[in-house]
Design an enzyme around this catalytic site. Structure first.
Site, PDB file in Angstrom:
ATOM      1  N   GLY A   1      36.265  54.047  27.086  1.00 14.97           N
ATOM      2  CA  GLY A   1      36.451  54.070  28.532  1.00 14.97           C
ATOM      3  C   GLY A   1      36.999  55.419  28.983  1.00 14.97           C
TER       4      GLY A   1
ATOM      5  CB  SER B   1      43.496  53.303  23.683  1.00 15.47           C
ATOM      6  OG  SER B   1      43.953  52.680  24.870  1.00 15.47           O
TER       7      SER B   1
ATOM      8  CG  HIS C   1      34.336  45.665  29.978  1.00 13.75           C
ATOM      9  ND1 HIS C   1      35.572  45.658  30.577  1.00 13.75           N
ATOM     10  CD2 HIS C   1      34.333  46.709  29.116  1.00 13.75           C
ATOM     11  CE1 HIS C   1      36.289  46.673  30.096  1.00 13.75           C
ATOM     12  NE2 HIS C   1      35.561  47.328  29.215  1.00 13.75           N
TER      13      HIS C   1
ATOM     14  CG  ASN D   1      32.836  50.820  30.476  1.00 16.87           C
ATOM     15  OD1 ASN D   1      32.216  50.984  31.529  1.00 16.87           O
ATOM     16  ND2 ASN D   1      33.759  49.888  30.332  1.00 16.87           N
ATOM     17  CD1 TRP D   2      31.673  57.454  31.594  1.00 14.76           C
ATOM     18  CD2 TRP D   2      30.329  58.077  33.287  1.00 14.76           C
ATOM     19  NE1 TRP D   2      31.095  58.651  31.256  1.00 14.76           N
ATOM     20  CE2 TRP D   2      30.259  59.056  32.274  1.00 14.76           C
ATOM     21  CE3 TRP D   2      29.563  58.251  34.437  1.00 14.76           C
ATOM     22  CZ2 TRP D   2      29.461  60.191  32.394  1.00 14.76           C
ATOM     23  CZ3 TRP D   2      28.766  59.376  34.553  1.00 14.76           C
ATOM     24  CH2 TRP D   2      28.718  60.339  33.546  1.00 14.76           C
ATOM     25  CE  LYS D   3      37.470  51.385  31.385  1.00 12.45           C
ATOM     26  NZ  LYS D   3      38.506  50.486  30.997  1.00 12.45           N
TER      27      LYS D   3
ATOM     28  N   GLY E   1      42.679  50.798  27.971  1.00 13.47           N
ATOM     29  CA  GLY E   1      43.315  51.611  29.009  1.00 13.47           C
ATOM     30  C   GLY E   1      44.834  51.663  28.896  1.00 13.47           C
TER      31      GLY E   1
ATOM     32  CD  GLU F   1      35.712  47.254  24.884  1.00 17.27           C
ATOM     33  OE1 GLU F   1      35.674  48.477  24.736  1.00 17.27           O
ATOM     34  OE2 GLU F   1      35.632  46.703  25.991  1.00 17.27           O
TER      35      GLU F   1
HETATM   36  C1  PEP Z   1      36.553  50.087  27.842  1.00 15.70           C
HETATM   37  O1  PEP Z   1      36.525  50.226  29.053  1.00 15.70           O
HETATM   38  O2  PEP Z   1      35.678  49.419  27.288  1.00 15.70           O
HETATM   39  C2  PEP Z   1      37.620  50.736  27.088  1.00 15.70           C
HETATM   40  C3  PEP Z   1      37.688  50.555  25.799  1.00 15.70           C
HETATM   41  O3  PEP Z   1      38.498  51.520  27.797  1.00 15.70           O
HETATM   42  P1  PEP Z   1      39.576  52.579  27.186  1.00 15.70           P
HETATM   43  O4  PEP Z   1      38.845  53.413  26.162  1.00 15.70           O
HETATM   44  O5  PEP Z   1      40.013  53.388  28.369  1.00 15.70           O
HETATM   45  O6  PEP Z   1      40.667  51.780  26.574  1.00 15.70           O
END
Ligand code: PEP
Length: 250
Positions: free
Chosen positions: A235, A214, A96, A10-12, A174, A168
């Site tokens: 992410g 993470s 999300h 997920n590049w956001k 993050g 999640e």
């Molecule tokens: C996400 O955006 O779905 C996510 C899990 O982000 P990160 O891996 O940066 O925690």
């Protein structure tokens, strides 16, 4: 039969089309021939055509990060499932936590988006997960049950076929904090239980439930070793080709 794992990025709101092209130039050789699991990259909307063109012929599927539930209409700024399909997307992230937190998306909106994605033939990745206060108050299971019940509402097992769920925990997104593999597994069992209630045991047994929060090259292996964890939604660590490739090859 073991469930095939899914490693999804997920590049956001990161990367433009030329950065997307650079990413795939570096990423594809690193994971070529790696067909053990499914690999999905979800960039921002404007990068989708570049991602689809650049990843063509590889084992990487391309997904969007959101969709609107209507087919078309006066919904300024929105994108429909049919548009995503037409451009060559196969997957879409729904609900999300950042959409819930910053754009007020409810569980019920997730439900209509899920219906639209399934109806169109996209593979939805539905995100659920508790915030820190809910975990600390011992409400994690209640929250997951509510989110799943509402997301799955009035969808038949036949229609739900392609569904993927991502657990999640919001406190792990993050933040650098990761749920332990055991803690994630417990949450996955709750989600699987809700899927069994909504769609039957056989469906639930085959449902892929990803962990997100993470995930990094350093912790991917131990998370993926858990029987209950059927992949990862990544992410931050998916933005760098080497790091996402290392996760894919956990
Ligand atoms: C996400 O955006 O779905 C996510 C899990 O982000 P990160 O891996 O940066 O925690």
């Amino acid at each position: 039969m073991p469930r095939k794992k899914v490693l999804a990025a997920n590049w956001k709101m990161y990367k433009n089309p030329s950065q997307t092209r650079d990413f795939f130039r570096d990423f594809l050789p690193l994971i070529s021939g790696n067909d053990r699991d499914e690999i999905v990259v979800c960039p921002p909307y404007v990068d989708l055509p570049t991602a689809i063109e650049t990843a063509k012929g590889s084992n990487v599927a391309i997904g969007a990060q959101n969709l609107h539930w209507e087919k078309e209409g006066a919904f300024t700024g929105e994108i429909s499932a049919a548009m995503l399909l037409d451009v060559g997307c196969t997957h879409v992230i729904i609900g999300h936590s950042e959409r819930r937190q910053h754009f007020g998306e409810s569980d019920d909106v997730g439900n209509v988006k899920l219906k639209a994605a399934l109806e169109a033939g996209l593979t939805p990745i539905v995100c659920v997960g508790e915030v820190l206060e809910e975990r600390e108050a011992g409400l994690t299971e209640d929250v997951l049950r509510r989110q799943c019940t509402r997301a799955f509402y009035s969808i038949s097992a036949r229609k739900a076929g392609k569904l993927i769920v991502a657990y999640e925990p919001v406190w792990a997104i993050g933040t650098g904090k990761t749920a332990t593999p055991q803690l994630a597994s417990q949450a996955h069992l709750v989600v699987r239980g809700e899927a069994a209630k909504a769609f039957g045991k056989e469906f639930a047994d085959n449902l892929r439930i990803l962990y997100g929060g993470s995930v990094k090259p350093e912790n991917a292996k131990s998370l993926m070793a858990e029987e209950e964890i059927d992949g990862a939604l990544v992410g931050g660590a998916s933005l760098d080709p080497k790091s996402f490739a290392a996760i894919v090859k956990y």
